[in-house]
Design an enzyme around this catalytic site. Structure first.
Site, PDB file in Angstrom:
ATOM      1  N   ASP A  88     -15.275 -19.081   2.048  1.00  0.00           N
ATOM      2  CA  ASP A  88     -14.757 -18.054   1.146  1.00  0.00           C
ATOM      3  C   ASP A  88     -13.875 -18.717   0.100  1.00  0.00           C
ATOM      4  O   ASP A  88     -12.971 -19.481   0.442  1.00  0.00           O
ATOM      5  CB  ASP A  88     -13.955 -17.012   1.934  1.00  0.00           C
ATOM      6  CG  ASP A  88     -13.623 -15.836   1.043  1.00  0.00           C
ATOM      7  OD1 ASP A  88     -14.561 -15.164   0.574  1.00  0.00           O
ATOM      8  OD2 ASP A  88     -12.421 -15.608   0.780  1.00  0.00           O
ATOM      9  N   ASP A 511     -49.250 -36.858  49.145  1.00  0.00           N
ATOM     10  CA  ASP A 511     -49.809 -36.548  47.836  1.00  0.00           C
ATOM     11  C   ASP A 511     -49.844 -35.029  47.702  1.00  0.00           C
ATOM     12  O   ASP A 511     -50.538 -34.356  48.478  1.00  0.00           O
ATOM     13  CB  ASP A 511     -51.224 -37.139  47.781  1.00  0.00           C
ATOM     14  CG  ASP A 511     -51.918 -36.840  46.472  1.00  0.00           C
ATOM     15  OD1 ASP A 511     -51.449 -35.940  45.736  1.00  0.00           O
ATOM     16  OD2 ASP A 511     -52.930 -37.498  46.184  1.00  0.00           O
TER      17      ASP A 511
HETATM   18  C1  LIG Z   1     -13.635 -20.223  -9.279  1.00  0.00           C
HETATM   19  C2  LIG Z   1     -15.133 -20.284  -9.116  1.00  0.00           C
HETATM   20  C3  LIG Z   1     -15.776 -19.570  -8.124  1.00  0.00           C
HETATM   21  N1  LIG Z   1     -17.146 -19.646  -8.009  1.00  0.00           N
HETATM   22  C4  LIG Z   1     -17.857 -18.873  -6.981  1.00  0.00           C
HETATM   23  C5  LIG Z   1     -17.991 -19.549  -5.638  1.00  0.00           C
HETATM   24  C6  LIG Z   1     -18.327 -18.387  -4.724  1.00  0.00           C
HETATM   25  O1  LIG Z   1     -19.739 -18.241  -4.704  1.00  0.00           O
HETATM   26  C7  LIG Z   1     -17.701 -17.196  -5.403  1.00  0.00           C
HETATM   27  C8  LIG Z   1     -16.559 -16.632  -4.605  1.00  0.00           C
HETATM   28  O2  LIG Z   1     -17.038 -15.642  -3.749  1.00  0.00           O
HETATM   29  P1  LIG Z   1     -17.188 -15.789  -2.184  1.00  0.00           P
HETATM   30  O3  LIG Z   1     -16.874 -14.473  -1.569  1.00  0.00           O
HETATM   31  O4  LIG Z   1     -16.427 -16.977  -1.693  1.00  0.00           O
HETATM   32  O5  LIG Z   1     -18.712 -16.136  -2.001  1.00  0.00           O
HETATM   33  P2  LIG Z   1     -19.994 -15.311  -2.419  1.00  0.00           P
HETATM   34  O6  LIG Z   1     -19.707 -13.840  -2.448  1.00  0.00           O
HETATM   35  O7  LIG Z   1     -20.591 -15.930  -3.649  1.00  0.00           O
HETATM   36  O8  LIG Z   1     -20.969 -15.630  -1.218  1.00  0.00           O
HETATM   37  P3  LIG Z   1     -20.759 -15.257   0.341  1.00  0.00           P
HETATM   38  O9  LIG Z   1     -19.596 -14.302   0.483  1.00  0.00           O
HETATM   39  O10 LIG Z   1     -22.048 -14.656   0.761  1.00  0.00           O
HETATM   40  O11 LIG Z   1     -20.479 -16.564   1.000  1.00  0.00           O
HETATM   41  O12 LIG Z   1     -17.199 -17.677  -6.653  1.00  0.00           O
HETATM   42  C9  LIG Z   1     -17.881 -20.428  -8.873  1.00  0.00           C
HETATM   43  O13 LIG Z   1     -19.111 -20.478  -8.756  1.00  0.00           O
HETATM   44  N2  LIG Z   1     -17.244 -21.162  -9.832  1.00  0.00           N
HETATM   45  C10 LIG Z   1     -15.907 -21.127 -10.000  1.00  0.00           C
HETATM   46  O14 LIG Z   1     -15.375 -21.813 -10.906  1.00  0.00           O
END
Ligand SMILES: Cc1cn([C@H]2C[C@H](O)[C@@H](COP(=O)(O)OP(=O)(O)OP(=O)(O)O)O2)c(=O)[nH]c1=O
Length: 623
Positions: A88, A511
């Site tokens: 996360d 056997d």
């Molecule tokens: C700050 C930042 C975050 N992110 C993304 C990473 C994570 O995918 C998302 C944060 O949300 P998350 O809740 O961590 O992840 P998600 O919803 O994409 O996937 P899941 O919960 O199924 O694991 O933001 C970027 O791609 N680039 C960035 O610069």
């Protein structure tokens, strides 16, 4: 720095990434990890105020995401994975946690907060190891977080809105994606760039090292608390020749120079190693292929050390220097040093300050000798035979090129009547190998089920009685009869010490295909059926079945393949081995169940019985 090998520890496991994030998937698959993606259904709604720090919130959310997937997969078709990875990513600024914006206005609010300031990006990661015991899911959770500081430039309202209208902020924590257009907003980054993108790969590898290669005592004194453990604690066989290298390694010169020299794995320009920014997909790193290519070197090193009698030299547990060992076994000092180094990194030897010690290999030595006797001469034992049979000629089509089926190398024969086992010494070596191999899993086999309701057991093909001894130790009421060929029973005394448990163990030479079977409440066929062709398996089960009274048990122990007969690799190797030597084969659980049921055994239960083994217990139904 060599980190990649530790990912090899996950290669043969069923790994699940509990995330819908395409960035996480890309980072991990670019690193060579193979995994299934199962997005978590956990609702990210934990009460932020109840966490002392922003990262504690991210770690708990990551853990809940992974646990939700683990329990869902476990319930669904009992497809329990080995490892589930959850993550996360959150942005923290002035004590506030920012997740993904819910709409454009929300994105604007978030980006305005970050404008011109430094903030932290935290990714919490949970690595959940799963075990299924008697239908229940058991988990072990390892967790960590990584922090990266990111500073935004002073940005105009106009730019912020232009960025928001691009749509990029919506699925990203804090409302920006540093790896794409959002990179324009960023003045500097301090820390792991991939952590911002959603997965702290470096810290993840360090955590795996911690889990899979816990430091030995000597290393603990040397290791700095926050450093990656010294290389020898996480080197694995693939490092021996430098083949298990990192996909990304800095070398001198520009990336263009490196690409031209063929030294840059990112030659396609997919990852700029200088700024560690993702700019496109990388080809997957062929870690498993490299592991296969190099696999033989590991066993070769072990067998060479056995043949040179290195472990014999060290068995007195007196530390010896490499130079002394070289002179005793009569090889060059340089050769000895390299071989001993390899043995030490494989965990076969322990290294003290200046000397080498024997390690735990002693107890398994017989098994290794059996497998490692690579001398190519008349007296060569089984493994060499298998090696020879595995050559292409064993698989050639019959009669030149025409007939399209595989040619069986020989008539099936009982293992022990293998023509290469002619002398008493050969036979002893073979029985010793079986004894050592069997002993590795006896405890798990006899405790896979509660066998205490049985008063007598008969272990068919029970060899030296290793399993019988453990049965007797675990079940003080049980009387055990071991049935095996006279040639084997004759050698039992070489391997069994007397002891109170052996008082209830009896050996019967015979056997099991021909002689009458002793009466017993429980019959055991442990690693027996796979050695025989189908008609012999049917014949043996039918004999056992007719010796059983209703209520008697039959315990089968085998290395099980999946229903498509594609994995695990160890079972496929065993199955090939059986084909080449005896015409037998390994099977999937459904096939063994069907065999048991066909021969009158019902209420068939299944349980793990040690590494790679499964036990099935059937009860004879009334005739
Ligand atoms: C700050 C930042 C975050 N992110 C993304 C990473 C994570 O995918 C998302 C944060 O949300 P998350 O809740 O961590 O992840 P998600 O919803 O994409 O996937 P899941 O919960 O199924 O694991 O933001 C970027 O791609 N680039 C960035 O610069």
């Amino acid at each position: 720095m060599v980190l990649c090998p530790v990912l090899g520890k996950l290669l043969h496991k069923h790994v699940v990434l509990a995330s819908a994030s395409p960035r996480r998937r890309e980072i991990l698959s670019n690193a060579g990890l193979r995994f299934e993606v199962v997005p978590s259904k956990f609702k990210e709604k934990l009460n932020k105020a109840s966490f002392p720090t922003p990262y504690a919130y991210a770690v708990e959310t990551a853990k809940q995401k992974a646990l939700e997937v683990a329990s869902r997969l476990h319930q669904k078709d009992l497809r329990t994975p080995d490892v589930v990875i959850g993550a996360d990513t959150i942005v923290a600024v002035s004590g506030l946690i920012l997740e993904k914006p819910v709409d454009k206005q929300d994105a604007y609010r978030m980006l305005s907060r970050l404008n011109g300031k430094e903030h932290s990006v935290f990714t919490g990661v949970a690595i959940v190891h799963c075990y299924s015991k008697e239908g229940q899911l058991d988990t072990e959770v390892s967790e960590f977080y990584e922090e990266t500081s990111v500073k935004f430039s002073e940005l105009s309202e106009e730019l912020l809105w232009e960025y928001i209208h691009s749509g990029e902020p919506m699925d990203k924590a804090g409302g920006y994606g540093i790896q794409a257009l959002g990179g324009m907003l960023v003045e500097y980054v301090r820390g792991d760039f991939l952590n911002v993108v959603g997965f702290p790969l470096n810290h993840f590898c360090k955590k795996l090292v911690e889990l899979y290669y816990p430091p030995r005592q000597g290393d603990l004194q040397r290791a700095r608390q926050d450093s990656i453990p010294p290389v020898d604690t996480f080197e694995n066989p693939r490092d021996v020749d430098g083949a298990g290298c990192m996909p990304v390694q800095r070398t001198a010169g520009s990336s263009k120079d490196r690409a031209e020299a063929g030294t840059d794995h990112q030659a396609g320009g997919t990852l700029d190693t200088d700024c560690n920014r993702m700019v496109g997909p990388l080809p997957p790193f062929p870690a498993s292929l490299l592991e296969l290519v190099d696999g033989f070197k590991v066993s070769k090193a072990l067998f060479t050390a056995c043949r040179l009698k290195v472990f014999d030299v060290l068995k007195g547990e007196v530390p010896q220097k490499a130079e002394d060992i070289a002179s005793i076994v009569d090889i060059s000092v340089c050769g000895a040093k390299r071989l001993l180094d390899v043995c030490a990194t494989l965990g076969l030897l322990e290294r003290s300050e200046r000397e080498m010690l024997n390690a735990s290999i002693g107890t398994h030595k017989r098994m290794i000798e059996m497998r490692g006797d690579g001398q190519i001469d008349e007296n060569t034992v089984l493994e060499h035979k298998v090696y020879v049979l595995c050559s292409t000629s064993s698989f050639r089509r019959r009669g030149g090129q025409k007939t399209p089926h595989i040619q069986l190398p020989m008539e099936p024969f009982p293992l022990f009547q293998n023509t290469s086992l002619q002398t008493r010494e050969d036979k002893l070596q073979f029985v010793g190998a079986m004894h050592s191999l069997g002993k590795l899993t006896t405890r798990q086999v006899v405790t896979a089920f509660d066998l205490s309701p049985f008063a007598s057991a008969c272990d068919l093909g029970g060899c030296t009685g290793a399993l019988a001894r453990e049965l007797s130790r675990q079940y003080p009421r049980l009387k055990v009869t071991v049935v095996d060929l006279p040639d084997i029973i004759e050698h039992v005394f070489c391997f069994q010490r007397d002891g109170p448990e052996m008082a209830r163990v009896r050996f019967q030479a015979g056997d099991f295909f021909r002689d009458s079977l002793p009466k017993a409440d429980l019959y055991i066929l442990s690693r027996v059926l796979h050695d025989w062709p189908d008609d012999r398996v049917q014949g043996l089960l039918s004999r056992v079945s007719s010796s059983c009274r209703p209520g008697a048990g039959l315990l089968l122990v085998e290395a099980i393949m999946d229903s498509e007969e594609r994995k695990p690799r160890a079972s496929l190797m065993w199955s090939l081995n059986s084909l080449l030597q005896t015409g037998g084969r390994d099977r999937c659980v459904a096939d063994y169940r069907a065999l048991l049921e066909q021969h009158g055994f019902g209420d068939v239960q299944e349980a793990p019985a040690g590494p790679g083994l499964t036990a099935l217990l059937g009860t004879r139904v009334g005739q």
